[in-house]
Motif scaffolding. Structure first.
Motif, PDB file in Angstrom:
ATOM      1  N   ALA A 142       0.830  -1.197   0.000  1.00  0.00           N
ATOM      2  CA  ALA A 142       0.000   0.000   0.000  1.00  0.00           C
ATOM      3  C   ALA A 142       0.865   1.248   0.000  1.00  0.00           C
ATOM      4  N   VAL A 143       0.312   2.328  -0.583  1.00  0.00           N
ATOM      5  CA  VAL A 143       0.973   3.634  -0.611  1.00  0.00           C
ATOM      6  C   VAL A 143      -0.009   4.668  -0.075  1.00  0.00           C
ATOM      7  N   PRO A 144       0.477   5.812   0.426  1.00  0.00           N
ATOM      8  CA  PRO A 144      -0.433   6.866   0.882  1.00  0.00           C
ATOM      9  C   PRO A 144      -1.281   7.407  -0.262  1.00  0.00           C
ATOM     10  N   GLU A 145      -2.481   7.838   0.066  1.00  0.00           N
ATOM     11  CA  GLU A 145      -3.367   8.375  -0.966  1.00  0.00           C
ATOM     12  C   GLU A 145      -2.763   9.590  -1.650  1.00  0.00           C
ATOM     13  N   ASP A 146      -2.010  10.424  -0.902  1.00  0.00           N
ATOM     14  CA  ASP A 146      -1.449  11.649  -1.469  1.00  0.00           C
ATOM     15  C   ASP A 146      -0.365  11.374  -2.505  1.00  0.00           C
ATOM     16  N   SER A 147       0.130  10.157  -2.572  1.00  0.00           N
ATOM     17  CA  SER A 147       1.223   9.870  -3.512  1.00  0.00           C
ATOM     18  C   SER A 147       0.721   9.505  -4.899  1.00  0.00           C
ATOM     19  N   VAL A 148      -0.572   9.307  -5.077  1.00  0.00           N
ATOM     20  CA  VAL A 148      -1.120   8.837  -6.356  1.00  0.00           C
ATOM     21  C   VAL A 148      -1.571  10.016  -7.200  1.00  0.00           C
ATOM     22  N   LEU A 149      -1.122  10.044  -8.445  1.00  0.00           N
ATOM     23  CA  LEU A 149      -1.589  11.007  -9.443  1.00  0.00           C
ATOM     24  C   LEU A 149      -2.608  10.284 -10.319  1.00  0.00           C
ATOM     25  N   ASP A 150      -3.866  10.689 -10.195  1.00  0.00           N
ATOM     26  CA  ASP A 150      -4.959   9.986 -10.867  1.00  0.00           C
ATOM     27  C   ASP A 150      -5.586  10.909 -11.889  1.00  0.00           C
ATOM     28  N   THR A 151      -5.500  10.516 -13.164  1.00  0.00           N
ATOM     29  CA  THR A 151      -6.117  11.301 -14.240  1.00  0.00           C
ATOM     30  C   THR A 151      -7.513  10.806 -14.582  1.00  0.00           C
ATOM     31  N   GLY A 152      -7.953   9.746 -13.931  1.00  0.00           N
ATOM     32  CA  GLY A 152      -9.235   9.152 -14.251  1.00  0.00           C
ATOM     33  C   GLY A 152      -9.092   7.901 -15.092  1.00  0.00           C
ATOM     34  N   THR A 153      -8.181   7.935 -16.057  1.00  0.00           N
ATOM     35  CA  THR A 153      -7.932   6.764 -16.900  1.00  0.00           C
ATOM     36  C   THR A 153      -6.569   6.133 -16.606  1.00  0.00           C
ATOM     37  N   ARG A 154      -5.700   6.872 -15.919  1.00  0.00           N
ATOM     38  CA  ARG A 154      -4.362   6.360 -15.641  1.00  0.00           C
ATOM     39  C   ARG A 154      -3.958   6.803 -14.241  1.00  0.00           C
ATOM     40  N   GLN A 155      -3.377   5.874 -13.472  1.00  0.00           N
ATOM     41  CA  GLN A 155      -2.891   6.181 -12.138  1.00  0.00           C
ATOM     42  C   GLN A 155      -1.377   5.959 -12.101  1.00  0.00           C
ATOM     43  N   SER A 156      -0.671   6.896 -11.506  1.00  0.00           N
ATOM     44  CA  SER A 156       0.778   6.783 -11.457  1.00  0.00           C
ATOM     45  C   SER A 156       1.284   7.353 -10.143  1.00  0.00           C
ATOM     46  N   VAL A 157       2.523   7.001  -9.801  1.00  0.00           N
ATOM     47  CA  VAL A 157       3.212   7.537  -8.628  1.00  0.00           C
ATOM     48  C   VAL A 157       4.588   8.009  -9.071  1.00  0.00           C
ATOM     49  N   LEU A 158       5.219   8.825  -8.234  1.00  0.00           N
ATOM     50  CA  LEU A 158       6.573   9.298  -8.478  1.00  0.00           C
ATOM     51  C   LEU A 158       7.508   8.566  -7.520  1.00  0.00           C
TER      52      LEU A 158
END
Length: 475
Positions: free
Chosen positions: A383-399
């Motif tokens: 699991a990762v923190p919610e604040d770390s996810v970049l969600d565009t609606g069709t694609r989810q990514s983390v840095l």
């Protein structure tokens, strides 16, 4: 087309580029001024422009309303050599590939130049634009933007489904008293709607010719001294009284006293609350008329409306915490007993039944309650923190923080969410660090970096001076 494609990336990164420039502008300003004075001492200005970049010009030297001198513009101003800054001196051992607009605009130059506001273009050195998909940040920029990262760990995801509902009676704990033959109510006890009664407590006395006839017949059989089939006939007479719903204590009293009562006393069949009292002294009751309705509320139901999107998380047997709005701070515990197999087409919810003990009878029918269903899986997941996810609606990514200022954007597949964390099903490994703050700024910088690369090397070659003639924009 290139400029149109890059508008979104430039808008996100504009603030970051401005911050990066103005942070060091104070140190560079004096160096620029001295170098510019030395380089232009032997040239004649064509005109003078407003020092703040406003669209105002003058044929001769002039000051603005703040007392600052207008800046001279020379005939070959675009080709004027850029002053050597301390940063360039430190990086002089590296090859300069091209120069980019200091404001982050999609404008590059193969030679030093100034923008319309007199700012020097920023050099891009060999190695700064390595196409490895990473974003490189200096220690100063990491400190200014507040970049923080957190390691990826395995932890249980606590998903709590919240839903409203109401308290309802347990259908199995409701009793009615109705006559099975034409009767007359002779007397009613001091019992009203809402009264709590005990099992066996007298409620009323009734007279029924059918009951009296069956009672006399039963007594004649049990007192007869004839032996031919008396026992079988007696059992049939007793069954007739039972079919008329005569209470068992009344039949036992008849057998003991060998006397048929004129009126029959009806009593409460269970402990509970009188929900309905229709019996009135002297009234006539037809077969099927309900005279009393009594409910046992020591056990009640909480009927909860769960949203359709949450149905996949709930299951029979899960623990539920119920909070009544009438009793803040108090929690009633129960478990899911039934999930009704139907979705309301208007509210898009499904009904869930929770059975609750109600020993002090504070939960009343139709009372509003709020339910929290604990759907946590005890097995830990990545699991990762919610604040770390970049969600565009069709694609989810983390840095992913690779260390030494290197940030790698990585696409991931997500699962359940809860407790401030999101399950990662694919794309990360335990122990890797993900950026949890300032990730939108980093994402904007990566977009700007990709935009500048595509603009400057769109055909696989570096920009030429012809590309910037006239307007200074790539054609």
């Amino acid at each position: 087309m290139n400029t149109h494609r890059l508008l979104t990336a430039i808008a996100l990164a504009g603030g970051l580029a401005l911050g990066s420039y103005w942070y060091s502008s104070g140190e560079r300003w004096s160096v620029h001024a001295e170098a510019s004075t030395a380089a232009t001492a032997d040239r004649i200005p064509l005109y003078y422009r407003d020092p703040a970049g406003a669209p105002r010009w003058s044929a001769g030297p002039k000051k603005d309303h703040r007392g600052e001198d207008y800046l001279p513009v020379y005939e070959d101003d675009q080709a004027a050599p850029a002053p050597v800054t301390p940063k360039q001196q430190a990086g002089s051992s590296r090859k300069i590939l091209y120069y980019r607009n200091p404001m982050g605009l999609p404008d590059t130059s193969p030679a030093p130049k100034k923008d319309p506001m007199g700012m020097n273009y920023v050099p891009v050195y060999e190695g700064d634009d390595v196409d490895d998909g990473m974003v490189k940040l200096s220690p100063g920029k990491i400190q200014r933007t507040g970049v923080r990262s957190e390691p990826v760990e395995r932890r249980p995801i606590r998903v709590t489904v919240k839903a409203p509902g109401t308290i309802q009676l347990d259908e199995r704990r409701v009793s009615v008293i109705a006559m099975r033959a034409e009767s007359f109510v002779q007397k009613v006890a001091d019992v009203t709607t809402g009264t709590r009664v005990k099992a066996g407590q007298p409620l009323m006395e009734i007279y029924s010719s059918s009951v009296a006839s069956a009672a006399a017949e039963y007594l004649s059989t049990i007192t007869s001294r004839t032996t031919g089939g008396v026992e079988a006939y007696g059992r049939g007479s007793r069954q007739r009284l039972m079919n008329l719903d005569v209470p068992e204590p009344v039949i036992a009293e008849m057998e003991r006293t060998r006397t048929a009562p004129v009126t029959v006393r009806w009593s409460a069949p269970r402990d509970g609350i009188v929900l309905e009292r229709n019996a009135i002294e002297g009234m006539r009751a037809n077969p099927g008329d309900v005279l009393f309705r009594i409910a046992d509320i020591s056990m009640v139901w909480a009927l909860i409306d769960v949203a359709e999107r949450d149905l996949g998380s709930v299951a029979v047997g899960q623990p539920v915490a119920i909070r009544a709005r009438s009793f803040p701070g108090r929690t009633f515990s129960g478990k899911i007993a039934v999930i009704y197999p139907q979705v309301n087409r208007d509210t898009r919810t499904a009904r869930v039944r929770i059975e609750l003990t109600n020993p002090d009878a504070v939960l009343l029918p139709d009372m509003y309650v709020d339910a929290e269903i604990d759907t946590a899986d005890p097995a830990p997941v990545l699991a990762v923190p919610e604040d770390s996810v970049l969600d565009t609606g069709t694609r989810q990514s983390v840095l992913v923080d690779k260390g030494e200022g290197r940030i790698e954007p990585r696409e991931v597949k997500l699962g359940r969410r809860g407790g401030g964390y999101i399950e990662v099903r694919d794309g990360l490994a335990a122990g890797e660090a993900v950026v949890t703050s300032a990730n939108f700024l980093i994402d904007a910088e990566s977009n700007l970096k990709a935009a500048l690369k595509g603009f400057s090397g769109g055909g696989g070659s570096q920009p030429t001076r012809a590309d910037h003639a006239g307007t200074g924009e790539h054609k």
